[in-house]
Write a protein that holds these residues in place. Structure first.
Motif, PDB file in Angstrom:
ATOM      1  N   THR A   9       0.828  -1.213   0.000  1.00 15.01           N
ATOM      2  CA  THR A   9       0.000   0.000   0.000  1.00 15.01           C
ATOM      3  C   THR A   9       0.856   1.254   0.000  1.00 15.01           C
ATOM      4  O   THR A   9       0.572   2.211  -0.731  1.00 15.01           O
ATOM      5  CB  THR A   9      -0.949  -0.001   1.222  1.00 15.01           C
ATOM      6  N   VAL A  10       1.903   1.260   0.807  1.00 17.38           N
ATOM      7  CA  VAL A  10       2.798   2.426   0.869  1.00 17.38           C
ATOM      8  C   VAL A  10       3.476   2.640  -0.480  1.00 17.38           C
ATOM      9  O   VAL A  10       3.517   3.771  -0.997  1.00 17.38           O
ATOM     10  CB  VAL A  10       3.843   2.258   1.998  1.00 17.38           C
ATOM     11  N   ILE A  11       3.972   1.576  -1.083  1.00 19.18           N
ATOM     12  CA  ILE A  11       4.665   1.705  -2.375  1.00 19.18           C
ATOM     13  C   ILE A  11       3.712   2.232  -3.449  1.00 19.18           C
ATOM     14  O   ILE A  11       4.042   3.176  -4.184  1.00 19.18           O
ATOM     15  CB  ILE A  11       5.268   0.354  -2.807  1.00 19.18           C
ATOM     16  N   ILE A  12       2.510   1.642  -3.542  1.00 18.30           N
ATOM     17  CA  ILE A  12       1.572   2.075  -4.586  1.00 18.30           C
ATOM     18  C   ILE A  12       1.111   3.502  -4.331  1.00 18.30           C
ATOM     19  O   ILE A  12       0.984   4.301  -5.281  1.00 18.30           O
ATOM     20  CB  ILE A  12       0.381   1.094  -4.671  1.00 18.30           C
ATOM     21  N   SER A  13       0.894   3.880  -3.065  1.00 18.81           N
ATOM     22  CA  SER A  13       0.495   5.259  -2.756  1.00 18.81           C
ATOM     23  C   SER A  13       1.586   6.241  -3.174  1.00 18.81           C
ATOM     24  O   SER A  13       1.302   7.270  -3.797  1.00 18.81           O
ATOM     25  CB  SER A  13       0.199   5.411  -1.260  1.00 18.81           C
ATOM     26  N   ASN A  52      -0.687  11.966   5.656  1.00 13.32           N
ATOM     27  CA  ASN A  52      -1.459  11.784   6.884  1.00 13.32           C
ATOM     28  C   ASN A  52      -2.513  10.694   6.728  1.00 13.32           C
ATOM     29  O   ASN A  52      -2.707   9.875   7.625  1.00 13.32           O
ATOM     30  CB  ASN A  52      -2.129  13.099   7.305  1.00 13.32           C
ATOM     31  N   HIS A  53      -3.197  10.701   5.590  1.00 11.89           N
ATOM     32  CA  HIS A  53      -4.214   9.694   5.285  1.00 11.89           C
ATOM     33  C   HIS A  53      -3.576   8.302   5.291  1.00 11.89           C
ATOM     34  O   HIS A  53      -4.087   7.359   5.914  1.00 11.89           O
ATOM     35  CB  HIS A  53      -4.826  10.025   3.925  1.00 11.89           C
ATOM     36  N   PHE A  56      -2.221   7.317   9.005  1.00  7.93           N
ATOM     37  CA  PHE A  56      -3.288   6.949   9.940  1.00  7.93           C
ATOM     38  C   PHE A  56      -3.821   5.555   9.631  1.00  7.93           C
ATOM     39  O   PHE A  56      -3.971   4.721  10.533  1.00  7.93           O
ATOM     40  CB  PHE A  56      -4.417   7.982   9.885  1.00  7.93           C
ATOM     41  N   ASN A  57      -4.097   5.292   8.348  1.00  4.86           N
ATOM     42  CA  ASN A  57      -4.628   3.980   7.984  1.00  4.86           C
ATOM     43  C   ASN A  57      -3.629   2.861   8.243  1.00  4.86           C
ATOM     44  O   ASN A  57      -3.993   1.789   8.738  1.00  4.86           O
ATOM     45  CB  ASN A  57      -5.061   3.962   6.517  1.00  4.86           C
ATOM     46  N   MET A  58      -2.372   3.086   7.911  1.00  2.00           N
ATOM     47  CA  MET A  58      -1.384   2.015   8.040  1.00  2.00           C
ATOM     48  C   MET A  58      -1.001   1.761   9.498  1.00  2.00           C
ATOM     49  O   MET A  58      -0.748   0.612   9.875  1.00  2.00           O
ATOM     50  CB  MET A  58      -0.140   2.325   7.190  1.00  2.00           C
ATOM     51  N   SER A 108     -13.186   8.245  -5.000  1.00  2.00           N
ATOM     52  CA  SER A 108     -12.873   7.819  -3.635  1.00  2.00           C
ATOM     53  C   SER A 108     -11.580   7.016  -3.642  1.00  2.00           C
ATOM     54  O   SER A 108     -11.287   6.315  -4.612  1.00  2.00           O
ATOM     55  CB  SER A 108     -14.030   6.976  -3.069  1.00  2.00           C
ATOM     56  N   LEU A 109     -10.831   7.129  -2.555  1.00  7.52           N
ATOM     57  CA  LEU A 109      -9.587   6.380  -2.448  1.00  7.52           C
ATOM     58  C   LEU A 109      -9.278   6.119  -0.986  1.00  7.52           C
ATOM     59  O   LEU A 109      -9.811   6.787  -0.104  1.00  7.52           O
ATOM     60  CB  LEU A 109      -8.425   7.122  -3.120  1.00  7.52           C
ATOM     61  N   GLY A 110      -8.450   5.125  -0.737  1.00  5.42           N
ATOM     62  CA  GLY A 110      -8.000   4.830   0.619  1.00  5.42           C
ATOM     63  C   GLY A 110      -8.477   3.489   1.129  1.00  5.42           C
ATOM     64  O   GLY A 110      -9.457   2.930   0.650  1.00  5.42           O
TER      65      GLY A 110
END
Length: 197
Positions: A9-13, A52-53, A56-58, A108-110
């Motif tokens: 998720t971090v890499i794709i974000s 921040n988004h 918080f999620n991770m 929408s995303l996240g």
């Protein structure tokens, strides 16, 4: 598995922040999904609006995902756990897909829906666990009640860009999944909440 999901998720974000075309390809746009771009139903859970988004999620996923991973692996294995998480992304997007199917301005995303699913699965198991909410200890069951009440209110009245409906549907998915896996959890939850068990 939780750490793998977080790293992916971090890499794709990060890649999507560097490449607006990639972001636009992955984000949830209901009309595009109805035209056949089905990957968006899942891919939007791997991109985030900002640091921040994402953080918080991770962080939330790390704390509750690792606990739930230990609990669920024996029953459903690594693949089952990953599918539980991925299904949370999909389930949380269904209301928007139906309600906004012709809204070309909506996006929408996240991973919030899937993360809420993980959190509420945990709360079902241990309703009186203390959660740190902005560094204030709050019993999990109280947090759950406030979370649901606020999300219901915000879904109708908030003007922020947060998808409160996705949070609710994701949370509901976490509870439904756990009860389907172990029906005795629901009466046990109420017994724990009422202090009779």
């Amino acid at each position: 598995m939780t750490l793998i999901i977080i790293v992916v998720t971090v890499i794709i974000s990060f890649l999507a922040w560097q490449n607006p075309r990639l972001l636009d390809t992955l984000i949830l746009r209901p009309p595009a999904v109805w035209r056949g771009e089905f990957w968006r139903v899942l891919s939007h859970g791997f991109i985030h609006a900002d640091g921040n988004h994402l953080l918080f999620n991770m962080i939330t996923l790390f704390f509750f995902g690792t606990v739930m991973e230990n609990i669920l692996f024996e029953r459903i294995g690594a693949v089952g756990f990953a599918l539980f998480y991925l299904a949370g992304i999909v389930v949380a997007s269904i209301p928007d897909l139906l309600r906004r199917r012709r809204d070309s301005d909506y996006a929408s995303l996240g991973a919030s829906g899937a993360v809420a699913g993980m959190l509420f699965a945990y709360i079902l198991l241990d309703p009186w666990a203390m959660l740190l909410v902005f560094f204030v200890p709050v019993p999990a069951v109280i947090f759950a009640a406030l979370f649901v009440a606020y999300s219901l209110w915000a879904e109708r009245h908030s003007r922020s860009n947060l998808n409160h409906g996705a949070h609710l549907w994701g949370a509901a998915w976490g509870v439904v999944f756990m009860v389907a896996l172990e029906p005795a959890l629901l009466p046990r939850f109420f017994s724990k909440v009422l202090g009779t068990g």
